[in-house]
Design an enzyme around this catalytic site. Sequence first.
Site, PDB file in Angstrom:
ATOM      1  N   ASN A  79       0.446  -0.183   4.371  1.00  0.00           N
ATOM      2  CA  ASN A  79       1.831   0.306   4.443  1.00  0.00           C
ATOM      3  C   ASN A  79       2.544  -0.283   5.651  1.00  0.00           C
ATOM      4  O   ASN A  79       3.725  -0.646   5.578  1.00  0.00           O
ATOM      5  CB  ASN A  79       1.864   1.834   4.479  1.00  0.00           C
TER       6      ASN A  79
ATOM      7  N   HIS B 120       2.675  10.219   2.177  1.00  0.00           N
ATOM      8  CA  HIS B 120       1.541  10.955   1.629  1.00  0.00           C
ATOM      9  C   HIS B 120       1.378  10.563   0.163  1.00  0.00           C
ATOM     10  O   HIS B 120       2.367  10.495  -0.568  1.00  0.00           O
ATOM     11  CB  HIS B 120       1.792  12.464   1.763  1.00  0.00           C
TER      12      HIS B 120
END
Length: 200
Positions: free
Chosen positions: A14, A106
């Site tokens: 990420n 998340h």
Amino acid sequence: MKNIVILISGRGSNMQAIVDAAVPEARIAAVVSNRADAAGLAWAAERGIATAVLDHKQFDGREAFDTALAALIDGYAPDLVVLAGFMRILTAGFVTHYENRLINIHPSLLPAFTGLHTHERAIAEGVKFAGCTVHFVTAELDHGPIIAQATVPVLEDDTADDLAARVLKEEHRLYPMAVRLFAQGRLRIDGGRVRVLPPQ
Ligand code: GRF
């Protein structure tokens, strides 16, 4: 131009997606890890990004670690702190210090499946859609005002790995977009909700 510090503990895909997105309004000031062996650190360093390691095992408890971590991060004068697979539970003091400028991704459609093993649990529950959520961080784990979500289908024969891979692809699209909205000053927290303002 907004200064961004990204916190990782592992592979950092990420973080890579955010760096590769090259958000015009953001500068990646540093990538910080609690683990020296986090693969993402070398990747960032190779690209000339400042990196730092603060090993939580060297500290006597969460408070001491988080205090040192905040001091390290603040050395980079961040406008935004981005948690990208940072596998530490943060103290309320740390979270308060970065109130409204600390975000997390998340791998579930929050508020469903907080915590770990989200994909296994989603499959076990038989949900038909899964996804990921970018949210502002509050003291309660995996809660906090939701900035953006993306969904993917859960297919009949999915393993947790299949689903994780499908969700991760969306994470890599969603997180840079959320960072960009923040850097453009377009996120307004309104009660427990986030309003996305139109471009200036
Ligand atoms: C991602 O699935 C993210 O949603 C979760 O931890 C994982 C980190 O992966 N918080 P990476 O280190 O960014 O590749």
